[in-house]
Write a protein that holds these residues in place. Structure first.
Motif, PDB file in Angstrom:
ATOM      1  N   GLY A   1      42.054  47.200  28.891  1.00  0.00           N
ATOM      2  CA  GLY A   1      42.514  47.222  27.504  1.00  0.00           C
ATOM      3  C   GLY A   1      43.929  46.710  27.351  1.00  0.00           C
ATOM      4  N   GLU A   2      44.797  47.036  28.303  1.00  0.00           N
ATOM      5  CA  GLU A   2      46.197  46.603  28.240  1.00  0.00           C
ATOM      6  C   GLU A   2      46.303  45.085  28.201  1.00  0.00           C
ATOM      7  OE1 GLU A   2      50.534  47.244  28.640  1.00  0.00           O
ATOM      8  OE2 GLU A   2      48.882  48.618  28.172  1.00  0.00           O
ATOM      9  N   PHE A   3      45.598  44.420  29.110  1.00  0.00           N
ATOM     10  CA  PHE A   3      45.702  42.965  29.158  1.00  0.00           C
ATOM     11  C   PHE A   3      44.970  42.310  27.993  1.00  0.00           C
ATOM     12  CE2 PHE A   3      47.100  43.794  33.477  1.00  0.00           C
ATOM     13  CZ  PHE A   3      48.132  42.880  33.586  1.00  0.00           C
ATOM     14  N   PHE A   4      43.880  42.916  27.542  1.00  0.00           N
ATOM     15  CA  PHE A   4      43.198  42.364  26.367  1.00  0.00           C
ATOM     16  C   PHE A   4      44.120  42.401  25.151  1.00  0.00           C
ATOM     17  CE2 PHE A   4      40.909  43.302  22.408  1.00  0.00           C
ATOM     18  CZ  PHE A   4      40.210  42.121  22.269  1.00  0.00           C
ATOM     19  N   VAL A   5      44.719  43.546  24.884  1.00  0.00           N
ATOM     20  CA  VAL A   5      45.580  43.683  23.706  1.00  0.00           C
ATOM     21  C   VAL A   5      46.768  42.731  23.789  1.00  0.00           C
ATOM     22  CG1 VAL A   5      47.178  45.226  22.491  1.00  0.00           C
ATOM     23  CG2 VAL A   5      44.908  46.048  23.144  1.00  0.00           C
TER      24      VAL A   5
ATOM     25  N   MET B   1      34.275  47.481  36.090  1.00  0.00           N
ATOM     26  CA  MET B   1      35.349  47.169  35.147  1.00  0.00           C
ATOM     27  C   MET B   1      36.455  46.350  35.791  1.00  0.00           C
ATOM     28  SD  MET B   1      35.768  50.491  32.729  1.00  0.00           S
ATOM     29  CE  MET B   1      37.041  49.651  31.814  1.00  0.00           C
ATOM     30  N   SER B   2      36.589  46.425  37.106  1.00  0.00           N
ATOM     31  CA  SER B   2      37.670  45.688  37.738  1.00  0.00           C
ATOM     32  C   SER B   2      37.527  44.188  37.518  1.00  0.00           C
ATOM     33  CB  SER B   2      37.709  45.993  39.239  1.00  0.00           C
ATOM     34  OG  SER B   2      36.483  45.654  39.853  1.00  0.00           O
ATOM     35  N   HIS B   3      36.280  43.707  37.409  1.00  0.00           N
ATOM     36  CA  HIS B   3      36.061  42.274  37.203  1.00  0.00           C
ATOM     37  C   HIS B   3      36.682  41.818  35.883  1.00  0.00           C
ATOM     38  CE1 HIS B   3      34.120  38.381  36.983  1.00  0.00           C
ATOM     39  NE2 HIS B   3      33.630  38.711  35.815  1.00  0.00           N
ATOM     40  N   THR B   4      36.434  42.542  34.814  1.00  0.00           N
ATOM     41  CA  THR B   4      36.972  42.115  33.521  1.00  0.00           C
ATOM     42  C   THR B   4      38.492  42.250  33.475  1.00  0.00           C
ATOM     43  OG1 THR B   4      36.460  44.319  32.634  1.00  0.00           O
ATOM     44  CG2 THR B   4      34.867  42.571  32.209  1.00  0.00           C
ATOM     45  N   ALA B   5      39.045  43.245  34.150  1.00  0.00           N
ATOM     46  CA  ALA B   5      40.504  43.374  34.193  1.00  0.00           C
ATOM     47  C   ALA B   5      41.117  42.161  34.880  1.00  0.00           C
ATOM     48  CB  ALA B   5      40.907  44.661  34.917  1.00  0.00           C
ATOM     49  N   ARG B   6      40.529  41.735  35.987  1.00  0.00           N
ATOM     50  CA  ARG B   6      41.053  40.562  36.695  1.00  0.00           C
ATOM     51  C   ARG B   6      40.920  39.303  35.843  1.00  0.00           C
ATOM     52  NH1 ARG B   6      37.981  42.586  41.005  1.00  0.00           N
ATOM     53  NH2 ARG B   6      36.507  40.864  40.734  1.00  0.00           N
TER      54      ARG B   6
END
Length: 223
Positions: A102-106, A1-6
């Protein structure tokens, strides 16, 4: 999941650079400058971030956020882009993924979908990896997001699965408060936006009794 957060952090920062500090967002009362300052606050001043959830501390939180918002725009965006200091738990890749995907996506969608004239046809392409991580995030936080719902809620994402996040009220209770279940259908990202109370822009179909769908639509959701 760290990849998508970055990746989502980088994409949001690129969007912030493109829009500038005075663009609208879906966060009531916030321009992009305020949104960026909020993100910096939560990652660099955890001592002041409690006011996001605790009304008694809101004044201090807002004051420190406003101080960040006065920074030069490139400096402020770079603080978001560079992420938290090494001593923060979210500097650990796995924690970063769990907390920030989720935070950065929203908040990225808060900027994109607030653009004048935005419509469903303007929706960006979201990677399969990000959709999968958002679906996993709904498994962890869905019950909290929909806890205030007066109706039962089932989330259905084609190709990802089905998840009940709120049971309907006990029919043996007050008949006046009895409701059924609403099934929300959409991609994981759209369901995530709906659960974060961005219902008016989430591309989601609600199946159920019209009265139940109406009650859900009127309920403030989110963590």
């Amino acid at each position: 999941m760290s990849h998508t957060a970055r990746e989502e952090r980088r994409a949001l920062c690129d969007t912030l650079v493109a829009t500038g500090p005075g663009a609208p967002t879906l966060c009531e009362g916030w321009l992009t400058r305020d949104l960026a300052a909020h993100l910096v606050l939560r990652e660099r001043r955890p001592d002041a971030a409690a006011g996001v959830l605790l009304p008694a501390l809101k004044g201090r939180t807002n004051r420190i956020r406003d101080e960040f918002a006065q920074l030069d725009w490139p400096v402020l965006v770079d603080l978001v882009r560079n992420g938290p200091p090494a001593w923060m738990p979210t500097a650990i890749p796995r924690v970063d993924g769990l907390v920030n995907t989720g935070e950065f996506f929203v908040h990225h969608e808060d900027v994109l979908r607030a653009a004048p004239g935005w419509g469903a046809a303007d929706r960006r392409e979201v990677s399969d990896a990000l959709q999968e991580d958002l679906w996993a995030a709904l498994a962890r936080t869905g019950r909290m997001m929909f806890r205030r719902s007066p109706v039962g809620v089932v989330l259905v994402a084609d190709g990802y699965g089905r998840r009940a996040v709120k049971r309907p009220p006990d029919p043996s209770g007050d008949p006046a408060k009895a409701h059924g279940t609403v099934v929300l259908r959409g991609l994981p990202g759209e369901l995530f936006l709906y659960g974060f109370n961005r219902k008016h822009v989430a591309q989601v179909v609600a199946d159920g009794e019209p009265a139940d769908a109406w009650h859900l639509a009127q309920t403030r959701l989110g963590v």
